[in-house]
Design a protein around this motif. Structure first.
Motif, PDB file in Angstrom:
ATOM      1  N   UNK A 213      -4.510 -14.904  37.467  1.00  0.00           N
ATOM      2  CA  UNK A 213      -4.067 -13.512  37.373  1.00  0.00           C
ATOM      3  C   UNK A 213      -5.040 -12.588  38.115  1.00  0.00           C
ATOM      4  N   UNK A 214      -6.341 -12.914  38.090  1.00  0.00           N
ATOM      5  CA  UNK A 214      -7.315 -12.133  38.877  1.00  0.00           C
ATOM      6  C   UNK A 214      -6.974 -12.197  40.363  1.00  0.00           C
ATOM      7  N   UNK A 215      -6.444 -13.330  40.779  1.00  0.00           N
ATOM      8  CA  UNK A 215      -6.027 -13.474  42.174  1.00  0.00           C
ATOM      9  C   UNK A 215      -4.711 -12.737  42.439  1.00  0.00           C
ATOM     10  N   UNK A 216      -3.728 -12.978  41.559  1.00  0.00           N
ATOM     11  CA  UNK A 216      -2.397 -12.387  41.765  1.00  0.00           C
ATOM     12  C   UNK A 216      -2.435 -10.861  41.815  1.00  0.00           C
ATOM     13  N   UNK A 217      -3.339 -10.252  41.029  1.00  0.00           N
ATOM     14  CA  UNK A 217      -3.370  -8.780  40.990  1.00  0.00           C
ATOM     15  C   UNK A 217      -3.901  -8.194  42.305  1.00  0.00           C
ATOM     16  N   UNK A 218      -4.586  -9.019  43.121  1.00  0.00           N
ATOM     17  CA  UNK A 218      -5.083  -8.551  44.425  1.00  0.00           C
ATOM     18  C   UNK A 218      -4.479  -9.428  45.520  1.00  0.00           C
ATOM     19  N   UNK A 219      -3.157  -9.322  45.667  1.00  0.00           N
ATOM     20  CA  UNK A 219      -2.457  -9.999  46.769  1.00  0.00           C
ATOM     21  C   UNK A 219      -2.684 -11.500  46.810  1.00  0.00           C
ATOM     22  N   UNK A 220      -2.900 -12.113  45.666  1.00  0.00           N
ATOM     23  CA  UNK A 220      -3.093 -13.562  45.647  1.00  0.00           C
ATOM     24  C   UNK A 220      -4.326 -13.996  46.418  1.00  0.00           C
ATOM     25  N   UNK A 221      -5.396 -13.208  46.266  1.00  0.00           N
ATOM     26  CA  UNK A 221      -6.614 -13.477  47.046  1.00  0.00           C
ATOM     27  C   UNK A 221      -7.225 -14.837  46.713  1.00  0.00           C
ATOM     28  N   UNK A 222      -7.879 -15.413  47.700  1.00  0.00           N
ATOM     29  CA  UNK A 222      -8.637 -16.643  47.484  1.00  0.00           C
ATOM     30  C   UNK A 222     -10.103 -16.296  47.352  1.00  0.00           C
ATOM     31  N   UNK A 223     -10.909 -16.784  48.277  1.00  0.00           N
ATOM     32  CA  UNK A 223     -12.339 -16.457  48.244  1.00  0.00           C
ATOM     33  C   UNK A 223     -12.536 -14.955  48.402  1.00  0.00           C
TER      34      UNK A 223
END
Ligand code: PLP
Length: 377
Positions: A213-223
């Motif tokens: 969810x931390x990734x999904x909330x920012x455009x599915x960010x990776x690193x």
């Protein structure tokens, strides 16, 4: 008189809140940052879960959860018929089908028997894949998690707690926002923990889902933001809102205590005339709203008008159950009786309520309701 007195709350916390907000502007600190992680940590600790992930609002929080679990086309999501549309709207947006269940006329929360019947019907029909239950702590009153957890487990369903109205409430000694597989909340200004704009959060003990969810909330960010690993969304909690919430959460326990006192006073004075809120013995309600029920729709509307003429604001929470909304017209309700949800919509009335409702205001509201029933002497 205000329906919810946010100005009185601000007066009490003004110097702290002003200083924090000014600091953000002086530091040109607006999106995410230390304030957000600091508040997330404090919120997780308050609720008693391992992870809190801030986001843009309570609706997005639910969408992020549905996305993280891959809920979409062909999936059935079970929810109470009487709730705010946002409990299930993001699941519909992702292609899932809502299945509405009846509410209890004491707590106004989802009825386990109705939920079981709906799950069985969906499974028997075999067109939809039964996936998730969204339990709502309606008006701040905790749902029946003993039964709901058991049902979710037995049927292999995900249990989501929509705690938008219940931060500060508890059930059997555990805080709302900590039930089910994952929970969501909203910081809309009028909620029990509100900010000064939009805000929301996801709460869970599941590290893997929290990270997703931390990734999904920012455009599915990776690193980083430009190394995308999922199709996500842009839904972050503003730094300024996190600072405001970080101040307000320190006052929340005291506010919840005040809510109990005021509700108690309303209850004692009004139970002779109207149906007052019912809270289970092992529950503490956050009283996001203090809602009474009248004997019928006419009486409700008459009282609403009467109080309006006396400058007492009231709100109907909510007038229509989900299956009666135009957007869900014709949806398969599996012939489940949803009469309680409809009745509730017709006869409920929210009274002015907040931890800052003064004694004078409480007395005035009570006096006018008594006058309505007894006739002005
Ligand atoms: C307010 C609310 C939401 C949505 O929260 P927003 O921050 O307004 O998007 C979802 N579910 C329930 C039960 C709510 O009361």
């Amino acid at each position: 008189m205000e329906y919810i007195n946010l100005k009185a709350q601000y007066e009490k916390m003004k110097s702290e809140i002003d200083a924090r907000v000014l600091m953000c502007m002086n530091n040109a600190d607006f999106i995410m940052g230390d304030a957000v992680s600091r508040f997330e940590k404090n919120l997780a600790e308050y609720v008693g879960v391992k992870y809190a992930v801030g986001c843009g609002n309570g609706t997005d929080a639910l969408q992020l959860v549905y996305m993280a679990y891959g809920i979409g086309e062909g999936d059935a999501v079970f929810c109470p018929a009487m709730t705010f549309i946002a409990s299930v709207e993001p699941a519909c947006l992702l292609g899932a089908t809502p299945v509405f269940c009846e509410i209890d006329m004491e707590t106004y929360n989802i009825v386990s028997d109705s939920l079981e019947r709906q799950i069985k019907k969906v499974k028997e029909e075999g067109k939809l894949n039964a996936r998730a239950i969204v339990a709502v702590d309606f008006l701040g009153n905790p749902a029946n998690y003993k039964e709901l957890c058991e049902i979710a487990q037995r049927h292999g369903l995900l249990l989501i707690e929509d705690a938008a109205q219940s931060i500060g409430a508890s059930y059997c000694g555990k805080m709302c926002g900590s039930f089910g597989d994952i929970a969501t909340t909203s910081f809309f200004p009028s909620k029990p923990l509100g900010c000064y704009g939009d805000g929301g959060a996801v709460l869970t003990n599941n590290e893997e889902v929290a990270r997703k969810i931390e990734s999904l909330r920012i455009h599915g960010k990776g690193k980083n933001k430009y190394d995308n690993i999922y199709i996500g969304v842009n839904s972050r909690l503003d730094t300024i809102q996190a600072e405001i919430l970080d101040v307000k959460i320190k006052y929340l326990r005291r506010e919840i205590e005040n809510r109990q006192k005021i509700a108690q006073k309303y209850n004692e004075a009004l139970e002779k005339y109207v149906k007052v809120p019912y809270v289970e013995k092992d529950s503490i309600s956050a009283y996001a709203q203090y809602v009474i029920l009248l004997e019928d729709n006419n009486k409700r509307n008459e009282l609403k008008k009467y109080l309006e003429d006396k400058n007492i604001p009231t709100i109907i929470y909510y007038p229509n159950p989900l299956h009666c909304l135009p957007v869900f017209e014709g949806i398969n309700v599996y012939h489940e009786e949803l009469g309680n949800s409809e009745l509730y919509g017709n006869i409920n009335l929210g009274l002015p309520f907040s931890p800052y409702l003064s004694e004078n205001e409480q007395d005035y509201v009570i006096r006018e309701i008594v006058n309505f029933f007894e006739g002005e002497k």
